[in-house]
Design a protein around this motif. Sequence first.
Motif, PDB file in Angstrom:
ATOM      1  N   ASP A   1     -68.115-126.881 -50.224  1.00  0.00           N
ATOM      2  CA  ASP A   1     -68.453-125.853 -49.050  1.00  0.00           C
ATOM      3  C   ASP A   1     -70.027-126.106 -48.564  1.00  0.00           C
ATOM      4  N   ASP A   2     -70.946-126.488 -49.623  1.00  0.00           N
ATOM      5  CA  ASP A   2     -72.249-126.530 -49.099  1.00  0.00           C
ATOM      6  C   ASP A   2     -72.438-127.926 -48.501  1.00  0.00           C
ATOM      7  N   VAL A   3     -71.379-128.673 -48.838  1.00  0.00           N
ATOM      8  CA  VAL A   3     -71.441-130.115 -48.266  1.00  0.00           C
ATOM      9  C   VAL A   3     -71.109-129.970 -46.697  1.00  0.00           C
TER      10      VAL A   3
ATOM     11  N   ARG B   1     -73.000-130.648 -43.376  1.00  0.00           N
ATOM     12  CA  ARG B   1     -72.542-131.721 -42.202  1.00  0.00           C
ATOM     13  C   ARG B   1     -72.735-130.952 -40.989  1.00  0.00           C
ATOM     14  N   LEU B   2     -72.178-129.850 -40.910  1.00  0.00           N
ATOM     15  CA  LEU B   2     -71.879-129.120 -39.611  1.00  0.00           C
ATOM     16  C   LEU B   2     -73.417-128.716 -38.982  1.00  0.00           C
ATOM     17  N   VAL B   3     -74.356-128.204 -39.665  1.00  0.00           N
ATOM     18  CA  VAL B   3     -75.573-127.914 -39.687  1.00  0.00           C
ATOM     19  C   VAL B   3     -76.481-129.337 -38.855  1.00  0.00           C
TER      20      VAL B   3
END
Length: 202
Positions: free
Chosen positions: A22-24, A28-30
Amino acid sequence: MTGNRTNLPAGRRRTPVTVPIDDVDHLRLVAAFRAGDERALAEAYARWSSLVYTIAVRSLGDPGEAEDVTQTVFIAAWRGRDTYNPERARLPAWIVGITRHTVADTHEARSRRRRIEQAVAGELRTTPVDDSVDVADRVMFAEELQRLEPVPQRVMRLAFYADLTHAQIAAMLGLPLGTVKSHIRRSLGRLRARLEANDDTY
């Protein structure tokens, strides 16, 4: 002895650092969002627009205003993406913060319209008013809005129902200020012509 120097005790062996999936995905989205990738904006909207809308409609109690707030929030987030600091908040939390500010602004605009309406009502209280004429004008105004193209219609709704200035409308819709003024001028001309034609009929 030489061979033992390269072997750490079992309790001190290094293990690879893993980041939750979830953090990855969030990182990526950020990164894409801050880099100006429009696909990231579309992805953020798909993920969190329903959350923004829910917060807005619960506070405002008006689905139409909640839809306007939702659009305004993501426009503001996109334009202010350079100010977003992922070390201070996750992207959805930052968007929720923008939502709360936008909802507060909408409440203030609503209160301002109410004060203006009350002031006008006070001025007209002693003057006989033909309610049928007022209703007819409002109906014709609504009909005229429906006849406009999508962009001019949006401009007029923001000008008359959201009580925004020309500059605010231009910023919200990403239009040149001159274009906004032209849309309003042409739309008012069409409305004035229809109202005058209605007066001549009666």
